[in-house]
Design a protein around this motif. Structure first.
Motif, short mmCIF file in Angstrom:
data_model
loop_
_atom_site.label_atom_id
_atom_site.label_comp_id
_atom_site.label_asym_id
_atom_site.label_seq_id
_atom_site.Cartn_x
_atom_site.Cartn_y
_atom_site.Cartn_z
N GLY A 159 -7.74 3.40 22.25
CA GLY A 159 -6.90 4.24 21.39
C GLY A 159 -7.32 5.70 21.44
O GLY A 159 -6.48 6.60 21.48
N GLY A 160 -8.65 5.94 21.46
CA GLY A 160 -9.14 7.32 21.55
C GLY A 160 -8.76 7.97 22.86
O GLY A 160 -8.43 9.17 22.91
N GLY A 190 -4.98 8.74 22.65
CA GLY A 190 -4.78 9.89 21.77
C GLY A 190 -5.20 11.19 22.43
O GLY A 190 -4.51 12.22 22.31
N THR A 191 -6.31 11.16 23.16
CA THR A 191 -6.81 12.35 23.85
C THR A 191 -5.86 12.79 24.96
O THR A 191 -5.62 14.00 25.15
N GLY A 218 -13.87 7.19 19.64
CA GLY A 218 -12.87 6.42 18.89
C GLY A 218 -13.37 5.02 18.59
O GLY A 218 -13.10 4.46 17.52
N TRP A 243 -2.72 12.91 18.31
CA TRP A 243 -3.90 12.07 18.47
C TRP A 243 -3.85 10.86 17.54
O TRP A 243 -4.07 9.72 17.96
N ASN A 244 -3.57 11.09 16.27
CA ASN A 244 -3.56 10.00 15.31
C ASN A 244 -2.43 9.01 15.57
O ASN A 244 -2.62 7.80 15.43
N ILE A 302 -4.01 1.18 18.74
CA ILE A 302 -4.94 0.19 18.19
C ILE A 302 -4.17 -1.01 17.65
O ILE A 302 -4.55 -2.17 17.86
N TYR A 349 -3.61 7.10 18.58
CA TYR A 349 -4.81 6.30 18.27
C TYR A 349 -4.46 5.07 17.43
O TYR A 349 -4.68 3.93 17.85
N GLY A 394 -10.66 0.76 19.72
CA GLY A 394 -10.86 2.16 19.33
C GLY A 394 -11.07 3.07 20.52
O GLY A 394 -10.58 4.20 20.54
#
Length: 298
Positions: free
Chosen positions: A215-216, A219-220, A279, A180-181, A188, A184, A212
């Motif tokens: 990016g969220g 990541g998800t 995010g 995820w990070n 971004i 993300y 964000g």
């Protein structure tokens, strides 16, 4: 941009800003996390008493258990959300200059942004694995009458399963947070680079929210499979026999064989509805708080 804005914040300011951002996000989006957990814990290909959609989850929880159940299990993530989100952002801000120096780069690059995010995710996972386990136990429908609350849950896990039980799912949690990070913060970096430069503070907040949110979502999409496996590992009750799998790879293989590839994305919709906009909320609040800190405390 002024030198004052460019100056890195001390770690304790980064930590506080991340904590404020994290608690803001979870208070807004927590019911979606409950729905996600309920859907992820459903084994099989549907039918019977299983939930059919996110709306069915909400409807049945409110009807059968009461609206307050949409916030059941919120205490562990609230307690850990401050250090969790704080570590997410503070680690990312700390690892970035470290990697730039290590790889002799004057500016952050896309690969370094991904590496920084992955490292921050691993750091974060080591902190959140145990509170995540407690939260999952409290959110699961089959545990509704088993635990009276957070501390009762902790006590019963310890007395019935032992201290080692609190580390169940740690490896899958590391996969979840690293992916995820990395997705993300890595995305971004690329998204902001290609968006028009904001001329006003309002425009900057909009850029941060859009970057964000995208990016969220990325990541998800990357981390839902380890999240499904982690959730099932952490909800396993030893009274039902030995666990069928204890690692992400082993769990993903078993789920695909028995339920199909799509089962690795159970709970994806409430998860992405939470962590996509979530995010954006995280980045906007974090940026707003850090800007305030720079202007007033440095």
């Amino acid at each position: 941009m002024s030198a004052k804005i460019d100056k890195p914040l001390p770690f304790h300011f980064q930590f506080a800003a991340g904590a404020i951002a994290g608690v803001s996000e979870i208070l807004c989006m927590y019911p979606l996390d409950v729905a996600k957990t309920r859907l992820m814990l459903q084994v099989g290909k549907g039918g019977g008493d299983q939930y059919t959609s996110i709306f069915d989850v909400f409807r049945r929880i409110i009807k059968e258990e009461g609206a307050s159940r949409l916030y059941r299990g919120i205490l562990p993530p609230i307690m850990v959300e401050a250090p969790k989100r704080a570590i997410k952002f503070a680690s990312n801000d700390t690892y970035a200059p470290m990697y730039k120096k290590l790889f002799n780069k004057a500016e952050l690059t896309q690969p370094l942004a991904i590496l920084t995010g992955v490292t921050a995710g691993i750091t974060e996972a080591l902190i959140v694995a145990t509170p995540e386990l407690v939260k999952i136990r409290l959110q699961a429908k089959e545990n509704a009458g088993r635990y009276l609350g957070t501390m009762d849950c902790v006590r019963k896990i310890y007395t019935q399963e032992g201290l080692k039980a609190f580390a169940n799912g740690l490896e899958a949690t590391i996969w979840r947070h690293a992916l995820w990070n990395g997705g993300y913060f890595g995305s971004i970096f690329g998204i902001k680079k290609h968006m028009p430069k904001a001329e006003t503070k309002k425009g900057e907040l909009l850029v941060n929210f859009v970057a964000g949110a995208i990016g969220g979502t990325i990541g998800t999409t990357l981390n839902t499979p380890p999240d499904v496996v982690k959730t099932r590992i952490q909800n396993h009750n030893p009274a039902n026999g030995p666990p069928r799998y204890t690692t992400f790879i082993g769990g993903a293989r078993a789920i695909m064989q028995e339920e199909g590839f799509r089962a690795l994305y159970k709970g994806y919709l409430p998860k992405v509805l939470r962590l996509g906009p979530g995010g954006g909320i995280l980045l906007v609040v974090y940026d707003t708080v850090t800007t305030y800190m720079r202007n007033h405390f440095m």
